[in-house]
Scaffold this active site. Structure first.
Site, PDB file in Angstrom:
ATOM      1  CG  ASP A  22      -1.971   1.141   1.089  1.00  0.00           C
ATOM      2  OD1 ASP A  22      -2.606   1.251   0.025  1.00  0.00           O
ATOM      3  OD2 ASP A  22      -2.136   1.920   2.050  1.00  0.00           O
ATOM      4  CD  GLU A  39      -2.004   6.251   2.621  1.00  0.00           C
ATOM      5  OE1 GLU A  39      -2.608   7.094   1.916  1.00  0.00           O
ATOM      6  OE2 GLU A  39      -2.546   5.212   3.049  1.00  0.00           O
ATOM      7  CG  HIS A  41      -2.139  10.616   3.627  1.00  0.00           C
ATOM      8  ND1 HIS A  41      -1.536  11.778   4.059  1.00  0.00           N
ATOM      9  CD2 HIS A  41      -2.054  10.626   2.271  1.00  0.00           C
ATOM     10  CE1 HIS A  41      -1.083  12.464   3.022  1.00  0.00           C
ATOM     11  NE2 HIS A  41      -1.394  11.797   1.923  1.00  0.00           N
ATOM     12  CG  HIS A  63      -6.842   5.850   3.866  1.00  0.00           C
ATOM     13  ND1 HIS A  63      -7.014   4.813   2.974  1.00  0.00           N
ATOM     14  CD2 HIS A  63      -8.065   6.406   4.033  1.00  0.00           C
ATOM     15  CE1 HIS A  63      -8.288   4.756   2.610  1.00  0.00           C
ATOM     16  NE2 HIS A  63      -8.947   5.713   3.244  1.00  0.00           N
ATOM     17  CG  ASP A 117      -4.902   1.479   4.937  1.00  0.00           C
ATOM     18  OD1 ASP A 117      -5.388   1.429   6.083  1.00  0.00           O
ATOM     19  OD2 ASP A 117      -5.104   2.424   4.153  1.00  0.00           O
TER      20      ASP A 117
END
Length: 215
Positions: A8, A10, A57, A152, A157
């Site tokens: 994942d 960001e 986030h 997030h 995640d």
């Protein structure tokens, strides 16, 4: 041996051509077991974070301006991924950012060319057509605790995604084994009528809770 790299990211925004990665997480899973190998990095994106991304986030430019730039960690990321299968939820988004960062760093490595890709969102849409299939929605549907997820974050995640994927695929595997056994025991199985039943989310949640009580 199956080696999966759950991932994942960001980012500063939503377009990999103009925005940058500022956090990444990779978790290794071999033969459906987490190995303990994790790569979690905050990255200097070399530009400001958009207001929209910050609301998602909560990571600001000040939080990451002193972190290493992607070019300095690119080989570490490649070494972790190589030889595995890349899994992400809405994989095209993460793949787009990774591949653009590799390109900016002058590295000849591409996810989708050098490692295969599995999109867990595509899997979820096939399993639960017409339903919400965000990570939050899947955690609720599969009774996975996400109470500590306020915003997030790449590592959290990814940890949730590992649980979601293993739950989705293990249930399908058990169903297939039971189905194959039932069909093999009846030569007239193909002639039996098929009753379709639409279950509500509440019905499914109640069923999942009942299954937990009987192991």
């Amino acid at each position: 041996m199956s080696r999966f790299i759950f991932a994942d990211t960001e980012t500063t925004g939503f377009d990999p051509k103009s925005e940058r990665m500022l956090e990444l997480a990779l978790i290794e899973v071999v033969d459906r077991q987490q190995t303990g190998r994790v790569l979690h990095l905050y990255i200097n994106p070399e530009q400001e974070v958009s207001a929209g991304a910050y609301r998602v986030h909560g990571i600001s430019w000040n939080d990451v301006k002193d972190k290493p730039v992607f070019k300095s960690v690119a080989q570490e990321v490649i070494d972790f991924m190589q030889g595995g299968i890349f899994l992400a939820h809405n994989a095209p988004f993460d793949v787009g950012f990774f591949n653009m960062e590799f390109k900016r760093a002058g590295v000849d490595f591409m996810i989708g060319r050098d490692v295969d890709v599995v999109d867990t969102l595509a899997i979820a849409k096939k399993m639960y057509p017409g339903q919400r299939n965000s990570l939050d929605a899947l955690c609720t549907r599969l009774s996975i605790d996400r109470s500590h997820r306020k915003l997030h974050g790449a590592l959290l995640d990814t940890e949730l995604l590992v649980q979601v994927y293993l739950m989705m695929t293990s249930k399908q595997g058990r169903f297939n084994m039971k189905l194959n056994k039932a069909v093999s025991q009846s030569s007239t199985a193909a002639q039996l009528p098929c009753l379709q039943v639409a279950l509500s989310d509440e019905d499914k949640a109640a069923h999942e809770a009942y299954l937990e009580t009987i192991g």
